[in-house]
Design a protein around this motif. Structure first.
Motif: not given
Lengths: 340, 340
Positions: A109, A113, A116-117, A170, A175-176, B96, B98
């Motif tokens: 996770d 993230r 994603e960032q 994701f 998101r990715a 959600d 995640e």
């Protein structure tokens, strides 16, 4: 393959067996490489040659902790994130099952993230263990597996399944950009001699002139892929635009019984091998063989290294490795055997 | 059942459908009850009557955050920890994914550690979803299931499987005394009218004189257990010395098609029902039925409430609930139908 000069790849778990080969191959492809590793079950010695390279950076850290500042500082340059962070052999991942599960879920996770960032593409190294003790052979990617979620292997098997679930989630909402590799048995130099995997176990025992331990009747099958082939596949998958987020099997479809593996090792060794049989551990799969049709079609990849060639390189590496650093008790046992 | 005066039970997710009934039953058994809930998919209105009780405490908090101080202060009194914390209906847990996965894995880990610290017995509410779209009927506990780990339901199904893995790992090394319940479909008062579960959906549609939505051809089966029976089973399991850590199915083994469920609702309603058919959602299981031999043998339990009786109570509750708070657009639609 295309050169990637100036781009940075993060390899979580890069000091491990496959990770260390991947770091080297990425450098050769022009990537700058940041290796993040907690060194819990991996070995810094795997990175000895790499640490001299200008474009290689080792960062010691656990994916369960906040990402090290050194890594965050380079976020803007990172275009690829390979997640290989997790102990991968049963005795090691079972030693701390809570850490194993959290590494797979929380670690994945956290790196998702980070992807994603940064906008970096993320590759999860999942495992053939997601198929458990499969009831269909060979395993295709859409076979859902037969996994015990309550047994002693579950911390790893279910952890990886959960990591796949998160990775696909994701991707589903954009998101990715992700890839998922299901890695089957892999062998080669840099394996941890102590990690209890069948190839390293047998090769080390053979080199130390100890009896070879076979679990069960030796008729359970595995498929063994040489590490150079595996690393090539991981990079092809990461760079493939066509592959998409769905899992893809990577491994050698050539099925082999453990008894046949022993024979292949014996063919390399200058002395005959003795074998002792032990009971099969709980939940140990009796058969495992990848269907790699998807990898062939999408990546144009298949393993190229013959078992005899890969084993010869592996035996040569372990010979040097054991020569440098033979565990004390094994030295005594070898000495005893040699004295007979 | 034995009285437990002076002992404290923590119910994570206690404001939810089953959780709120459990809190009430625990109070009746003499427990002091601390309910920890983030109110994300549960409803404080479920606790209205309970909050007047001296021995009941509501603590708003998410199991992913550090445990609230109020809870830690009472650590010494807590002898039972029920973990019901997770959204449980597909539209809500998929909103959600995640958070759903982390709630199951990190939340369970946190509560297991709290159990380790306090010495309290821990009960995980797992789910029939760990069997996925099962290939064997009815499901016995040692059937490993057939679950997609990459589909849109995986955040919940795999999250619960991972939670079971962690729970069993804590038990295996003696870190916590645990129980694992695999809960099959349950219905009754306090269901969230908006959570998309089949009983609440159909009952609400029937009460609002809307067409009833059936997914697929209506021949998929479920087994529906009335909530009072389920809560009794959870408490018996928690208090059972004999049960041990292995999962135990809790549910109603009486298999019913969705079409039969609609007929049972129709028998209660004063007006005929109209039905519209929609395609089956991805990964929706076509058949699910618990084998409760273990629950019968170990807990001496089986569901006692007839479907007609449970549905009548459920319809009566929803009638009051919708009367208090009919969504605006539904009111309009009802008005339109009434005007015809």
């Amino acid at each position: 393959m295309k050169k990637h000069n100036g781009e940075t790849a993060l390899v979580a778990g890069g000091a491990g067996f496959i990770g260390s080969h991947l770091c080297r191959a990425l450098l050769q492809q022009g990537y700058r490489v940041v290796c993040l590793d907690n060194l819990l079950t991996s070995r810094r010695s795997n990175l000895l040659a790499l640490e001299a390279e200008r474009d290689f950076t080792f960062v010691e850290g656990d994916v369960l902790d906040p990402l090290p500042q050194e890594l965050c500082d380079r976020a803007g340059d990172i275009t690829r994130i390979y997640n290989l962070a997790c102990a991968a052999s049963p005795p090691l991942y079972q030693a701390d099952p809570e850490h194993t599960m959290l590494t797979n879920v929380v670690g994945t996770d956290k790196l998702l993230r980070f992807a994603e960032q940064t906008g970096a593409r993320f590759l999860l190294t999942s495992t053939s263990e997601v198929y458990g003790d499969p009831e269909r052979h060979p395993q295709v990617e859409d076979y859902r597996g037969y996994v015990s979620c309550t047994g002693p292997r579950a911390c790893y098997d279910e952890g990886k399944r959960a990591a796949e679930a998160m990775t696909l989630d994701f991707a589903r909402v954009g998101r990715a950009d992700v890839r998922v590799a299901r890695i089957f048995n892999t062998y080669g130099p840099n394996m941890n001699p102590d990690d209890g995997r069948v190839v390293s176990n047998l090769v080390c025992q053979a080199l130390l002139r100890l009896p070879l331990t076979l679990y069960g009747d030796g008729r359970q099958t595995r498929s063994f892929c040489y590490v150079a082939d595996m690393v090539q596949a991981l990079m092809l998958l990461m760079e493939s635009e066509a592959a998409g987020p769905d899992p893809i099997n990577l491994g050698n479809p050539e099925e082999l019984t453990i008894t046949e593996l022993v024979a292949a090792i014996e063919a390399i060794m200058p002395h005959p091998l003795e074998i002792i049989y032990k009971p099969l551990p709980v939940d140990d799969p009796t058969r495992r063989q990848p269907d790699i049709s998807r990898a062939r079609a999408v990546l144009g990849w298949h393993p190229e290294t013959a078992l005899s060639e890969g084993l010869a390189k592996t035996v040569a590496w372990f010979q040097r490795e054991l020569g440098r650093n033979v565990p004390a008790k094994e030295t005594r046992r070898v000495a005893r055997v040699a004295a007979v």
